[in-house]
Design a protein around this motif. Structure first.
Motif, PDB file in Angstrom:
ATOM      1  N   ASP A  42       0.810  -1.221   0.000  1.00  8.50           N
ATOM      2  CA  ASP A  42       0.000   0.000   0.000  1.00  8.50           C
ATOM      3  C   ASP A  42       0.845   1.274   0.000  1.00  8.50           C
ATOM      4  OD1 ASP A  42      -2.409  -1.386   0.023  1.00  8.50           O
ATOM      5  OD2 ASP A  42      -2.388  -1.601   2.206  1.00  8.50           O
ATOM      6  N   LEU A  43       2.166   1.130  -0.062  1.00 13.26           N
ATOM      7  CA  LEU A  43       3.037   2.305  -0.102  1.00 13.26           C
ATOM      8  C   LEU A  43       2.676   3.157  -1.320  1.00 13.26           C
ATOM      9  CD1 LEU A  43       5.597   3.757   1.091  1.00 13.26           C
ATOM     10  CD2 LEU A  43       6.921   2.471  -0.606  1.00 13.26           C
ATOM     11  N   PRO A  44       2.291   4.418  -1.102  1.00 13.53           N
ATOM     12  CA  PRO A  44       1.882   5.247  -2.252  1.00 13.53           C
ATOM     13  C   PRO A  44       3.086   5.641  -3.110  1.00 13.53           C
ATOM     14  CG  PRO A  44       1.857   6.548  -0.246  1.00 13.53           C
ATOM     15  CD  PRO A  44       2.138   5.129   0.175  1.00 13.53           C
ATOM     16  N   ILE A  45       2.842   5.729  -4.412  1.00 13.32           N
ATOM     17  CA  ILE A  45       3.898   6.147  -5.334  1.00 13.32           C
ATOM     18  C   ILE A  45       3.418   7.330  -6.174  1.00 13.32           C
ATOM     19  CG2 ILE A  45       4.838   3.812  -5.456  1.00 13.32           C
ATOM     20  CD1 ILE A  45       3.620   3.618  -8.291  1.00 13.32           C
ATOM     21  N   GLU A  46       4.383   8.042  -6.712  1.00  8.65           N
ATOM     22  CA  GLU A  46       4.133   9.128  -7.659  1.00  8.65           C
ATOM     23  C   GLU A  46       4.982   8.857  -8.896  1.00  8.65           C
ATOM     24  OE1 GLU A  46       3.433  12.710  -4.370  1.00  8.65           O
ATOM     25  OE2 GLU A  46       5.380  12.460  -5.358  1.00  8.65           O
ATOM     26  N   TRP A  47       4.752   9.659  -9.939  1.00  9.56           N
ATOM     27  CA  TRP A  47       5.503   9.471 -11.175  1.00  9.56           C
ATOM     28  C   TRP A  47       6.254  10.749 -11.521  1.00  9.56           C
ATOM     29  CZ3 TRP A  47       5.848   4.793 -13.608  1.00  9.56           C
ATOM     30  CH2 TRP A  47       4.980   3.805 -13.146  1.00  9.56           C
ATOM     31  N   ARG A  48       7.513  10.587 -11.870  1.00  7.27           N
ATOM     32  CA  ARG A  48       8.350  11.715 -12.259  1.00  7.27           C
ATOM     33  C   ARG A  48       8.625  11.655 -13.761  1.00  7.27           C
ATOM     34  NH1 ARG A  48       6.967  13.369  -8.285  1.00  7.27           N
ATOM     35  NH2 ARG A  48       8.107  13.856  -6.368  1.00  7.27           N
ATOM     36  N   HIS A  49       8.431  12.807 -14.408  1.00  4.46           N
ATOM     37  CA  HIS A  49       8.763  12.895 -15.831  1.00  4.46           C
ATOM     38  C   HIS A  49      10.269  13.033 -15.989  1.00  4.46           C
ATOM     39  CE1 HIS A  49       8.843  14.729 -19.927  1.00  4.46           C
ATOM     40  NE2 HIS A  49       7.862  13.872 -20.121  1.00  4.46           N
ATOM     41  N   ARG A  50      10.779  12.581 -17.116  1.00  5.42           N
ATOM     42  CA  ARG A  50      12.237  12.629 -17.319  1.00  5.42           C
ATOM     43  C   ARG A  50      12.796  14.045 -17.231  1.00  5.42           C
ATOM     44  NH1 ARG A  50      11.589  10.159 -23.270  1.00  5.42           N
ATOM     45  NH2 ARG A  50      10.495  11.867 -24.299  1.00  5.42           N
ATOM     46  N   SER A  51      11.992  15.057 -17.556  1.00  6.02           N
ATOM     47  CA  SER A  51      12.467  16.437 -17.471  1.00  6.02           C
ATOM     48  C   SER A  51      12.775  16.856 -16.041  1.00  6.02           C
ATOM     49  CB  SER A  51      11.431  17.390 -18.076  1.00  6.02           C
ATOM     50  OG  SER A  51      10.208  17.317 -17.363  1.00  6.02           O
ATOM     51  N   GLU A  52      12.190  16.147 -15.064  1.00  6.23           N
ATOM     52  CA  GLU A  52      12.421  16.466 -13.655  1.00  6.23           C
ATOM     53  C   GLU A  52      13.594  15.696 -13.071  1.00  6.23           C
ATOM     54  OE1 GLU A  52       8.234  17.214 -11.672  1.00  6.23           O
ATOM     55  OE2 GLU A  52       8.143  15.412 -12.924  1.00  6.23           O
ATOM     56  N   ARG A  53      14.238  14.897 -13.874  1.00  3.56           N
ATOM     57  CA  ARG A  53      15.347  14.072 -13.387  1.00  3.56           C
ATOM     58  C   ARG A  53      16.689  14.569 -13.905  1.00  3.56           C
ATOM     59  NH1 ARG A  53      13.960   8.298 -15.242  1.00  3.56           N
ATOM     60  NH2 ARG A  53      15.714   7.759 -13.880  1.00  3.56           N
ATOM     61  N   TYR A  54      16.724  15.797 -14.353  1.00  2.51           N
ATOM     62  CA  TYR A  54      17.951  16.414 -14.853  1.00  2.51           C
ATOM     63  C   TYR A  54      18.194  17.692 -14.059  1.00  2.51           C
ATOM     64  CZ  TYR A  54      21.084  18.928 -18.040  1.00  2.51           C
ATOM     65  OH  TYR A  54      22.127  19.631 -18.575  1.00  2.51           O
ATOM     66  N   SER A  55      19.389  17.820 -13.474  1.00  2.72           N
ATOM     67  CA  SER A  55      19.725  18.995 -12.668  1.00  2.72           C
ATOM     68  C   SER A  55      21.028  19.588 -13.163  1.00  2.72           C
ATOM     69  CB  SER A  55      19.864  18.618 -11.189  1.00  2.72           C
ATOM     70  OG  SER A  55      18.695  18.001 -10.711  1.00  2.72           O
ATOM     71  N   GLU A  56      21.130  20.912 -13.090  1.00  2.00           N
ATOM     72  CA  GLU A  56      22.354  21.618 -13.472  1.00  2.00           C
ATOM     73  C   GLU A  56      22.802  22.512 -12.328  1.00  2.00           C
ATOM     74  OE1 GLU A  56      22.410  24.040 -16.945  1.00  2.00           O
ATOM     75  OE2 GLU A  56      21.893  22.395 -18.290  1.00  2.00           O
ATOM     76  N   LYS A  57      24.105  22.627 -12.192  1.00  2.00           N
ATOM     77  CA  LYS A  57      24.685  23.567 -11.239  1.00  2.00           C
ATOM     78  C   LYS A  57      25.858  24.263 -11.916  1.00  2.00           C
ATOM     79  CE  LYS A  57      26.103  25.660  -7.497  1.00  2.00           C
ATOM     80  NZ  LYS A  57      25.450  26.907  -7.061  1.00  2.00           N
TER      81      LYS A  57
END
Length: 477
Positions: A127-142
């Protein structure tokens, strides 16, 4: 990426149990990229949309590095497209991926790593709730800057969580930095050598052991992150350097370059420039040749490089000059002409670094190289055209006036309706694909500039700063 996300719906499963029923298989970030890259290559799809000039050099090296699962540092002078290339990487990620709902680090539901997530997974089970992440949210820049801290990259104690009553020894008092927050994604560090050396040390565990430690906490998080970086080779010894242990941990070091072919240089300008008026292709070619000559000239500091942004900004400046003229003259169409190239030198000279000892000669060098680019372009497009009717017309005493406030009609009408002149004008227009009057005026002006550079006619400014093409003074009587 954002628009892509808005146009797609996330998958339906909302709990771990529902996810398992779909047969979902967990892959780490490297396996995910490897799988999607191989699928794209098998299907003949190009995942590197918008990348010009790297097809046979940089891209194959990068593809091999990604297939090997390596972290990568791209080395190259400014304006070679390093960041643009890195920003295409998210297309190699799965479009949607499941994460534990409410997780700070977007953990996979099958593999929680934070104490709180492990506890929730044990208590809730399927029953652990899950969400979905789009690939655009999995890229980070610094963008690396000298004031970047370990807390920015890795993490630190969060005083607000301590104030809520948690003890300092509680791992849940940690505020995570950019690298752990990129868990199951891609983190890009631009201009890596600008990071202070002690900050680079904080990345060593991430790069080798794939975990982080924060302020002596007995907490080791097994991170699943792909680390990419960009750097200017000169930064190794100027502003800073990549420390040897960190450099050693990158699996691949790939050198980028400026476009090797003129056509690629032109394609980059046409793709990237945001033009407010029509710029004929031959003017874009002049700017491309001009940029390439700058990169080869001994008076230009080649360690600094001549960015592709120079030619892009040049095309935008030329277009702006055309729009300015059309507005002042009331012309319906704003079409750039060779006379609009002069502002490029005046506006963009600050984007070029000259070698010491060239003080005071900057404009002279730039004007010489621009004339050389114009002459080469004229030869490439108008070679073999018999220009004698134009020269004869000027010999008869006519002149052509052009400038930033001279409309196209005045340029075209200056030589009258002589059939021989009309015939050569038609041939020039045909060679340069010039249709309407504004484009024909630009084409005629290029031909006149070519005649001037070949020393067959003269060119002088009048008292109002406009340009007058006429017979050379020595031939006038």
């Amino acid at each position: 990426m954002a628009s892509d996300k808005q146009n797609q719906s996330a998958p339906a499963p909302a709990t771990v149990g529902e996810l398992r029923k779909t047969g979902h298989v967990q892959r780490d970030i490297r396996d995910e990229i490897r799988h999607n890259l191989l699928e794209a290559l098998k299907a003949g799809n190009d995942p590197w949309g918008g990348i010009v000039g790297f097809e046979d050099t940089v891209v194959p090296q990068l593809e091999r590095a990604l297939l090997a699962g390596h972290d990568v540092v791209l080395l190259g002078e400014r304006g070679q497209g390093k960041t643009r290339l890195l920003r295409t990487l998210p297309v190699l990620l799965d479009e949607w991926t499941p994460v534990i709902a409410g997780s700070e680090l977007d953990e996979h539901p099958y593999a929680p790593i934070l104490p709180e997530s492990i506890r929730r997974a044990g208590e809730l089970g399927d029953d652990l709730p899950i969400e979905w992440r789009h690939r655009s949210e999995r890229y980070s820049e610094k963008l690396a800057t000298p004031d970047t801290s370990v807390a920015d990259l890795v993490g630190d104690i969060d005083p607000m969580k301590v104030a809520e009553g948690r003890s300092l020894g509680d791992p849940e008092t940690i505020h995570f930095g950019l690298i752990p927050r990129a868990h199951r994604g891609i983190i890009v560090i631009n201009e890596l050598p600008d990071l202070a050396e002690r900050i680079q040390v904080s990345m060593l565990n991430v790069m080798e052991e794939r975990d982080i430690q924060v302020r002596g906490y007995n907490l080791r998080l097994p991170l699943d992150v792909l680390v990419m970086a960009s750097a200017n080779p000169e930064d190794y010894t100027n502003r800073g350097r990549i420390i040897t242990p960190l450099k050693d941990r990158f699996g691949a070091e790939i050198r980028t370059h400026y476009p090797l072919e003129l056509d690629d240089e032109v394609a980059v300008i046409e793709q990237e420039a945001d033009l407010v008026a029509t710029v004929p292709s031959y003017l874009t070619e002049i700017l491309a040749r001009f940029t390439r000559y700058l990169r080869d000239h001994p008076s230009i500091d080649q360690r600094s490089g001549v960015s592709a942004r120079f030619s892009i900004a040049g095309a935008e400046t030329v277009a702006a000059a055309a729009l300015h003229r059309a507005t002042l003259t009331g012309e319906d169409l704003a079409v750039a002409r060779p006379v609009d190239l002069q502002p490029v030198i005046e506006v963009l000279r600050g984007k070029i670094e000259f070698e010491s000892g060239e003080e005071g000669r900057e404009i002279e060098i730039l004007e010489y190289l621009l004339r050389k680019a114009e002459a080469d372009t004229v030869r490439a497009h108008l070679g073999g055209v018999d220009m004698r009717p134009l020269v004869d017309r000027l010999t008869a005493g006519d002149s052509v006036l052009t400038g930033d406030r001279v409309p196209a009609a005045d340029v075209l009408n200056a030589l009258g309706d002589d059939p021989a002149v009309t015939a050569v004008s038609d041939e020039i227009a045909d060679r340069l694909d010039a249709g309407d009057d504004a484009e024909r005026a630009a084409a005629l002006e290029l031909a006149l500039e070519g005649l001037f550079l070949a020393r067959r006619i003269g060119k002088e400014p009048d008292e109002q700063g406009r340009t007058v093409y006429s017979l050379p003074p020595d031939d006038e009587d």
